[in-house]
Design a protein around this motif. Structure first.
Motif, PDB file in Angstrom:
ATOM      1  N   GLY A  98       6.713  34.023 -62.911  1.00  0.00           N
ATOM      2  CA  GLY A  98       7.193  33.070 -61.912  1.00  0.00           C
ATOM      3  C   GLY A  98       8.033  31.969 -62.524  1.00  0.00           C
ATOM      4  O   GLY A  98       9.017  31.514 -61.935  1.00  0.00           O
ATOM      5  N   VAL A  99       7.643  31.524 -63.721  1.00  0.00           N
ATOM      6  CA  VAL A  99       8.406  30.482 -64.400  1.00  0.00           C
ATOM      7  C   VAL A  99       9.761  31.037 -64.852  1.00  0.00           C
ATOM      8  O   VAL A  99      10.769  30.342 -64.790  1.00  0.00           O
ATOM      9  CB  VAL A  99       7.610  29.895 -65.587  1.00  0.00           C
ATOM     10  N   TRP A 100       9.786  32.304 -65.275  1.00  0.00           N
ATOM     11  CA  TRP A 100      11.060  32.921 -65.658  1.00  0.00           C
ATOM     12  C   TRP A 100      12.006  32.994 -64.464  1.00  0.00           C
ATOM     13  O   TRP A 100      13.193  32.716 -64.578  1.00  0.00           O
ATOM     14  CB  TRP A 100      10.841  34.307 -66.268  1.00  0.00           C
ATOM     15  N   VAL A 101      11.476  33.349 -63.296  1.00  0.00           N
ATOM     16  CA  VAL A 101      12.299  33.398 -62.076  1.00  0.00           C
ATOM     17  C   VAL A 101      12.821  31.991 -61.760  1.00  0.00           C
ATOM     18  O   VAL A 101      14.000  31.800 -61.447  1.00  0.00           O
ATOM     19  CB  VAL A 101      11.497  33.973 -60.887  1.00  0.00           C
ATOM     20  N   PHE A 102      11.935  30.985 -61.857  1.00  0.00           N
ATOM     21  CA  PHE A 102      12.340  29.597 -61.619  1.00  0.00           C
ATOM     22  C   PHE A 102      13.441  29.182 -62.590  1.00  0.00           C
ATOM     23  O   PHE A 102      14.450  28.608 -62.193  1.00  0.00           O
ATOM     24  CB  PHE A 102      11.130  28.663 -61.770  1.00  0.00           C
ATOM     25  N   PHE A 103      13.250  29.485 -63.878  1.00  0.00           N
ATOM     26  CA  PHE A 103      14.213  29.072 -64.896  1.00  0.00           C
ATOM     27  C   PHE A 103      15.574  29.735 -64.676  1.00  0.00           C
ATOM     28  O   PHE A 103      16.612  29.074 -64.741  1.00  0.00           O
ATOM     29  CB  PHE A 103      13.671  29.405 -66.295  1.00  0.00           C
ATOM     30  N   ILE A 104      15.577  31.033 -64.406  1.00  0.00           N
ATOM     31  CA  ILE A 104      16.841  31.738 -64.170  1.00  0.00           C
ATOM     32  C   ILE A 104      17.520  31.179 -62.922  1.00  0.00           C
ATOM     33  O   ILE A 104      18.739  30.934 -62.923  1.00  0.00           O
ATOM     34  CB  ILE A 104      16.605  33.260 -64.066  1.00  0.00           C
ATOM     35  N   SER A 105      16.747  30.935 -61.870  1.00  0.00           N
ATOM     36  CA  SER A 105      17.302  30.352 -60.648  1.00  0.00           C
ATOM     37  C   SER A 105      17.877  28.966 -60.917  1.00  0.00           C
ATOM     38  O   SER A 105      18.944  28.608 -60.404  1.00  0.00           O
ATOM     39  CB  SER A 105      16.231  30.257 -59.561  1.00  0.00           C
ATOM     40  N   MET A 106      17.175  28.189 -61.732  1.00  0.00           N
ATOM     41  CA  MET A 106      17.649  26.851 -62.076  1.00  0.00           C
ATOM     42  C   MET A 106      18.971  26.932 -62.841  1.00  0.00           C
ATOM     43  O   MET A 106      19.911  26.176 -62.564  1.00  0.00           O
ATOM     44  CB  MET A 106      16.588  26.129 -62.927  1.00  0.00           C
ATOM     45  N   MET A 107      19.068  27.857 -63.777  1.00  0.00           N
ATOM     46  CA  MET A 107      20.309  27.999 -64.541  1.00  0.00           C
ATOM     47  C   MET A 107      21.469  28.441 -63.644  1.00  0.00           C
ATOM     48  O   MET A 107      22.586  27.944 -63.769  1.00  0.00           O
ATOM     49  CB  MET A 107      20.120  29.009 -65.683  1.00  0.00           C
ATOM     50  N   VAL A 108      21.203  29.364 -62.721  1.00  0.00           N
ATOM     51  CA  VAL A 108      22.238  29.804 -61.775  1.00  0.00           C
ATOM     52  C   VAL A 108      22.668  28.621 -60.908  1.00  0.00           C
ATOM     53  O   VAL A 108      23.862  28.390 -60.701  1.00  0.00           O
ATOM     54  CB  VAL A 108      21.741  30.993 -60.913  1.00  0.00           C
ATOM     55  N   GLY A 109      21.711  27.875 -60.412  1.00  0.00           N
ATOM     56  CA  GLY A 109      22.026  26.705 -59.592  1.00  0.00           C
ATOM     57  C   GLY A 109      22.847  25.677 -60.344  1.00  0.00           C
ATOM     58  O   GLY A 109      23.810  25.108 -59.807  1.00  0.00           O
ATOM     59  N   LEU A 110      22.495  25.420 -61.600  1.00  0.00           N
ATOM     60  CA  LEU A 110      23.281  24.481 -62.412  1.00  0.00           C
ATOM     61  C   LEU A 110      24.695  24.985 -62.617  1.00  0.00           C
ATOM     62  O   LEU A 110      25.666  24.221 -62.543  1.00  0.00           O
ATOM     63  CB  LEU A 110      22.595  24.261 -63.768  1.00  0.00           C
ATOM     64  N   GLY A 111      24.832  26.283 -62.883  1.00  0.00           N
ATOM     65  CA  GLY A 111      26.156  26.861 -63.079  1.00  0.00           C
ATOM     66  C   GLY A 111      27.010  26.778 -61.830  1.00  0.00           C
ATOM     67  O   GLY A 111      28.189  26.404 -61.890  1.00  0.00           O
ATOM     68  N   VAL A 112      26.424  27.102 -60.681  1.00  0.00           N
ATOM     69  CA  VAL A 112      27.165  27.028 -59.414  1.00  0.00           C
ATOM     70  C   VAL A 112      27.583  25.583 -59.133  1.00  0.00           C
ATOM     71  O   VAL A 112      28.730  25.319 -58.757  1.00  0.00           O
ATOM     72  CB  VAL A 112      26.310  27.600 -58.254  1.00  0.00           C
ATOM     73  N   MET A 113      26.682  24.641 -59.326  1.00  0.00           N
ATOM     74  CA  MET A 113      27.003  23.238 -59.068  1.00  0.00           C
ATOM     75  C   MET A 113      28.082  22.726 -60.011  1.00  0.00           C
ATOM     76  O   MET A 113      29.011  22.032 -59.586  1.00  0.00           O
ATOM     77  CB  MET A 113      25.738  22.389 -59.192  1.00  0.00           C
ATOM     78  N   ASN A 114      27.994  23.063 -61.298  1.00  0.00           N
ATOM     79  CA  ASN A 114      29.024  22.635 -62.247  1.00  0.00           C
ATOM     80  C   ASN A 114      30.380  23.215 -61.881  1.00  0.00           C
ATOM     81  O   ASN A 114      31.404  22.533 -61.957  1.00  0.00           O
ATOM     82  CB  ASN A 114      28.642  23.024 -63.682  1.00  0.00           C
ATOM     83  N   ARG A 115      30.384  24.478 -61.486  1.00  0.00           N
ATOM     84  CA  ARG A 115      31.635  25.132 -61.071  1.00  0.00           C
ATOM     85  C   ARG A 115      32.210  24.447 -59.832  1.00  0.00           C
ATOM     86  O   ARG A 115      33.395  24.174 -59.750  1.00  0.00           O
ATOM     87  CB  ARG A 115      31.369  26.615 -60.803  1.00  0.00           C
ATOM     88  N   TRP A 116      31.351  24.163 -58.863  1.00  0.00           N
ATOM     89  CA  TRP A 116      31.789  23.506 -57.627  1.00  0.00           C
ATOM     90  C   TRP A 116      32.360  22.122 -57.927  1.00  0.00           C
ATOM     91  O   TRP A 116      33.388  21.735 -57.373  1.00  0.00           O
ATOM     92  CB  TRP A 116      30.621  23.425 -56.650  1.00  0.00           C
ATOM     93  N   LEU A 117      31.706  21.365 -58.813  1.00  0.00           N
ATOM     94  CA  LEU A 117      32.206  20.021 -59.147  1.00  0.00           C
ATOM     95  C   LEU A 117      33.560  20.103 -59.866  1.00  0.00           C
ATOM     96  O   LEU A 117      34.428  19.261 -59.632  1.00  0.00           O
ATOM     97  CB  LEU A 117      31.191  19.291 -60.024  1.00  0.00           C
ATOM     98  N   LYS A 118      33.750  21.102 -60.730  1.00  0.00           N
ATOM     99  CA  LYS A 118      35.044  21.258 -61.405  1.00  0.00           C
ATOM    100  C   LYS A 118      36.143  21.581 -60.411  1.00  0.00           C
ATOM    101  O   LYS A 118      37.235  21.030 -60.479  1.00  0.00           O
ATOM    102  CB  LYS A 118      34.967  22.356 -62.477  1.00  0.00           C
ATOM    103  N   VAL A 119      35.863  22.484 -59.461  1.00  0.00           N
ATOM    104  CA  VAL A 119      36.849  22.847 -58.442  1.00  0.00           C
ATOM    105  C   VAL A 119      37.149  21.649 -57.555  1.00  0.00           C
ATOM    106  O   VAL A 119      38.305  21.360 -57.241  1.00  0.00           O
ATOM    107  CB  VAL A 119      36.351  24.054 -57.602  1.00  0.00           C
ATOM    108  N   LYS A 120      36.123  20.920 -57.175  1.00  0.00           N
ATOM    109  CA  LYS A 120      36.276  19.767 -56.297  1.00  0.00           C
ATOM    110  C   LYS A 120      37.091  18.650 -56.947  1.00  0.00           C
ATOM    111  O   LYS A 120      37.877  17.990 -56.297  1.00  0.00           O
ATOM    112  CB  LYS A 120      34.890  19.242 -55.905  1.00  0.00           C
ATOM    113  N   ASN A 121      36.897  18.450 -58.259  1.00  0.00           N
ATOM    114  CA  ASN A 121      37.572  17.357 -58.959  1.00  0.00           C
ATOM    115  C   ASN A 121      38.969  17.702 -59.446  1.00  0.00           C
ATOM    116  O   ASN A 121      39.651  16.885 -60.017  1.00  0.00           O
ATOM    117  CB  ASN A 121      36.702  16.882 -60.122  1.00  0.00           C
ATOM    118  N   HIS A 122      39.403  18.956 -59.254  1.00  0.00           N
ATOM    119  CA  HIS A 122      40.757  19.324 -59.688  1.00  0.00           C
ATOM    120  C   HIS A 122      41.648  19.602 -58.551  1.00  0.00           C
ATOM    121  O   HIS A 122      41.641  19.879 -57.548  1.00  0.00           O
ATOM    122  CB  HIS A 122      40.740  20.543 -60.598  1.00  0.00           C
TER     123      HIS A 122
END
Length: 144
Positions: free
Chosen positions: A120-144
């Motif tokens: 369960g923690v592995w699923v949480f961690f992978i989901s957290m990493m995906v969420g961080l990646g999506v958010m970072n990508r969205w912020l880069k697109v939004k700021n450019h």
């Protein structure tokens, strides 16, 4: 400043934090959910973990960080410079709190728990990493 000494200090601090999370029970989602369940079978034991952390942190904060002393292994303390309370901060806090309440684990203890092999923690961690990646990508697109 010696880069290797800086990295070893960071590694030691991270290991000490992770071991503390596991020993204190904060890496156990069931324990955390029990602490958050104030209307049911409330488990107040994590108050002592938080209190112990404050007993260690507060003197260091008031003696070293607040008077802006220089760290031993870094050019400066990494402190937030933005004090603005905006929608990004509020939404981040809301999502963090919801995730913590639902999963019973937050990012620091999740990393500590990976070594314990809880799927369960592995699923949480992978989901957290995906969420961080999506958010970072969205912020880069939004700021450019």
């Amino acid at each position: 400043m010696n880069k290797i000494l800086f990295q070893l200090t960071a590694l030691f601090s991270g290991l000490l934090f992770g071991i503390g999370m596991v020993i204190s029970g904060m890496a156990n989602p069931t324990k955390v959910i029990g602490f958050l369940d104030i209307t049911g079978a409330w488990d107040p034991s994590l108050i002592f973990v938080m209190g112990g952390a404050l007993l260690v942190f507060m003197p260091a904060y008031f003696l070293l960080i607040k008077p802006k002393q220089k760290p031993l292994n870094a050019p400066e303390f990494c402190l937030a410079k933005n004090s603005l309370i905006d929608s990004k901060l509020l939404m981040g806090a809301l999502l963090f709190g919801l995730g913590w309440g639902i999963a019973g684990i937050c990012p620091g203890p999740a990393v500590s728990s990976l070594a314990l092999g809880n799927p369960g923690v592995w699923v949480f961690f992978i989901s957290m990493m995906v969420g961080l990646g999506v958010m970072n990508r969205w912020l880069k697109v939004k700021n450019h």
